[in-house]
Design a protein around this motif. Sequence first.
Motif, PDB file in Angstrom:
ATOM      1  N   ALA A  49       0.826  -1.211   0.000  1.00 50.18           N
ATOM      2  CA  ALA A  49       0.000   0.000   0.000  1.00 50.18           C
ATOM      3  C   ALA A  49       0.862   1.264   0.000  1.00 50.18           C
ATOM      4  CB  ALA A  49      -0.935  -0.005   1.196  1.00 50.18           C
ATOM      5  N   ARG A  50       1.957   1.257   0.756  1.00 47.70           N
ATOM      6  CA  ARG A  50       2.848   2.427   0.794  1.00 47.70           C
ATOM      7  C   ARG A  50       3.520   2.650  -0.551  1.00 47.70           C
ATOM      8  NH1 ARG A  50       5.650   2.396   6.798  1.00 47.70           N
ATOM      9  NH2 ARG A  50       3.689   2.092   7.907  1.00 47.70           N
ATOM     10  N   VAL A  51       3.918   1.563  -1.216  1.00 45.06           N
ATOM     11  CA  VAL A  51       4.531   1.690  -2.541  1.00 45.06           C
ATOM     12  C   VAL A  51       3.504   2.259  -3.521  1.00 45.06           C
ATOM     13  CG1 VAL A  51       5.482   0.400  -4.500  1.00 45.06           C
ATOM     14  CG2 VAL A  51       6.260  -0.106  -2.178  1.00 45.06           C
ATOM     15  N   ALA A  52       2.271   1.758  -3.463  1.00 42.91           N
ATOM     16  CA  ALA A  52       1.214   2.262  -4.356  1.00 42.91           C
ATOM     17  C   ALA A  52       0.938   3.743  -4.092  1.00 42.91           C
ATOM     18  CB  ALA A  52      -0.057   1.435  -4.178  1.00 42.91           C
ATOM     19  N   ASP A  53       0.889   4.140  -2.812  1.00 45.87           N
ATOM     20  CA  ASP A  53       0.678   5.545  -2.468  1.00 45.87           C
ATOM     21  C   ASP A  53       1.821   6.420  -2.977  1.00 45.87           C
ATOM     22  OD1 ASP A  53      -1.694   4.931  -1.229  1.00 45.87           O
ATOM     23  OD2 ASP A  53      -0.872   5.016   0.810  1.00 45.87           O
ATOM     24  N   PHE A  54       3.054   5.928  -2.838  1.00 43.07           N
ATOM     25  CA  PHE A  54       4.222   6.667  -3.315  1.00 43.07           C
ATOM     26  C   PHE A  54       4.123   6.896  -4.820  1.00 43.07           C
ATOM     27  CE2 PHE A  54       8.374   6.396  -5.405  1.00 43.07           C
ATOM     28  CZ  PHE A  54       9.002   7.513  -4.876  1.00 43.07           C
ATOM     29  N   ARG A  55       3.819   5.843  -5.564  1.00 39.79           N
ATOM     30  CA  ARG A  55       3.733   5.960  -7.021  1.00 39.79           C
ATOM     31  C   ARG A  55       2.584   6.881  -7.434  1.00 39.79           C
ATOM     32  NH1 ARG A  55       7.609   2.936  -8.518  1.00 39.79           N
ATOM     33  NH2 ARG A  55       7.998   0.827  -7.812  1.00 39.79           N
ATOM     34  N   ALA A  56       1.452   6.795  -6.739  1.00 40.99           N
ATOM     35  CA  ALA A  56       0.317   7.669  -7.046  1.00 40.99           C
ATOM     36  C   ALA A  56       0.691   9.128  -6.808  1.00 40.99           C
ATOM     37  CB  ALA A  56      -0.888   7.276  -6.197  1.00 40.99           C
ATOM     38  N   THR A  57       1.439   9.394  -5.736  1.00 42.77           N
ATOM     39  CA  THR A  57       1.874  10.757  -5.434  1.00 42.77           C
ATOM     40  C   THR A  57       2.810  11.276  -6.524  1.00 42.77           C
ATOM     41  OG1 THR A  57       1.674  10.337  -3.071  1.00 42.77           O
ATOM     42  CG2 THR A  57       3.034  12.207  -3.723  1.00 42.77           C
ATOM     43  N   VAL A  58       3.726  10.431  -6.980  1.00 40.77           N
ATOM     44  CA  VAL A  58       4.659  10.834  -8.046  1.00 40.77           C
ATOM     45  C   VAL A  58       3.891  11.169  -9.321  1.00 40.77           C
ATOM     46  CG1 VAL A  58       6.491   9.992  -9.583  1.00 40.77           C
ATOM     47  CG2 VAL A  58       6.638   9.590  -7.124  1.00 40.77           C
ATOM     48  N   ILE A  59       2.936  10.318  -9.698  1.00 42.76           N
ATOM     49  CA  ILE A  59       2.158  10.538 -10.919  1.00 42.76           C
ATOM     50  C   ILE A  59       1.303  11.794 -10.799  1.00 42.76           C
ATOM     51  CG2 ILE A  59       0.280   9.601 -12.332  1.00 42.76           C
ATOM     52  CD1 ILE A  59       1.538   6.809 -11.757  1.00 42.76           C
ATOM     53  N   ALA A  60       0.657  11.975  -9.643  1.00 41.91           N
ATOM     54  CA  ALA A  60      -0.192  13.152  -9.444  1.00 41.91           C
ATOM     55  C   ALA A  60       0.631  14.441  -9.489  1.00 41.91           C
ATOM     56  CB  ALA A  60      -0.931  13.048  -8.115  1.00 41.91           C
ATOM     57  N   THR A  61       1.805  14.425  -8.869  1.00 44.18           N
ATOM     58  CA  THR A  61       2.665  15.606  -8.879  1.00 44.18           C
ATOM     59  C   THR A  61       3.156  15.905 -10.299  1.00 44.18           C
ATOM     60  OG1 THR A  61       3.358  15.158  -6.614  1.00 44.18           O
ATOM     61  CG2 THR A  61       4.753  16.647  -7.898  1.00 44.18           C
ATOM     62  N   ALA A  62       3.549  14.866 -11.022  1.00 47.40           N
ATOM     63  CA  ALA A  62       4.007  15.058 -12.403  1.00 47.40           C
ATOM     64  C   ALA A  62       2.885  15.629 -13.264  1.00 47.40           C
ATOM     65  CB  ALA A  62       4.492  13.738 -12.979  1.00 47.40           C
ATOM     66  N   ARG A  63       1.674  15.167 -13.040  1.00 44.05           N
ATOM     67  CA  ARG A  63       0.543  15.674 -13.823  1.00 44.05           C
ATOM     68  C   ARG A  63       0.288  17.154 -13.511  1.00 44.05           C
ATOM     69  NH1 ARG A  63      -5.241  12.718 -14.649  1.00 44.05           N
ATOM     70  NH2 ARG A  63      -5.920  14.090 -16.301  1.00 44.05           N
ATOM     71  N   ARG A  64       0.336  17.511 -12.221  1.00 40.88           N
ATOM     72  CA  ARG A  64       0.125  18.912 -11.843  1.00 40.88           C
ATOM     73  C   ARG A  64       1.215  19.792 -12.433  1.00 40.88           C
ATOM     74  NH1 ARG A  64      -1.817  16.895  -6.641  1.00 40.88           N
ATOM     75  NH2 ARG A  64       0.324  16.895  -5.910  1.00 40.88           N
ATOM     76  N   LEU A  65       2.446  19.315 -12.425  1.00 42.68           N
ATOM     77  CA  LEU A  65       3.548  20.095 -13.001  1.00 42.68           C
ATOM     78  C   LEU A  65       3.378  20.256 -14.504  1.00 42.68           C
ATOM     79  CD1 LEU A  65       6.550  18.630 -10.987  1.00 42.68           C
ATOM     80  CD2 LEU A  65       5.579  20.926 -10.777  1.00 42.68           C
ATOM     81  N   ALA A  66       2.938  19.198 -15.180  1.00 43.41           N
ATOM     82  CA  ALA A  66       2.739  19.260 -16.628  1.00 43.41           C
ATOM     83  C   ALA A  66       1.603  20.205 -16.992  1.00 43.41           C
ATOM     84  CB  ALA A  66       2.459  17.866 -17.174  1.00 43.41           C
TER      85      ALA A  66
END
Length: 110
Positions: A49-66
Amino acid sequence: MIILTRLAGSRFAVNPDLLERVESTPDTVLTLLDGTKYVVAEPLEDVVARVADFRATVIATARRLAEGTADDARAPEPGLTDVSAGAADWPADVTPQLAPAVPLRRRRRS
């Protein structure tokens, strides 16, 4: 990075991109790509679950930056370095670049 607890109680951070597998034997054992193993107190489901949360945070942040909405990007957790913080310190004629990736190799076992 995800923060986990060793069986002795000390906490440490691990890069989930370096995880090869997580086993429950009955203790939870993390095996990294280089063969290093860590035994942690958290159950297998919590680590996943922590790995999934980490990856979701990375993707969400990348999307906001884009999308150009970096102002509402999540602030870094305490104790972690924000790599974009020093970008304004670079001279106008210099573009900071990341170092090339270093290939991982398995450790030789004797």
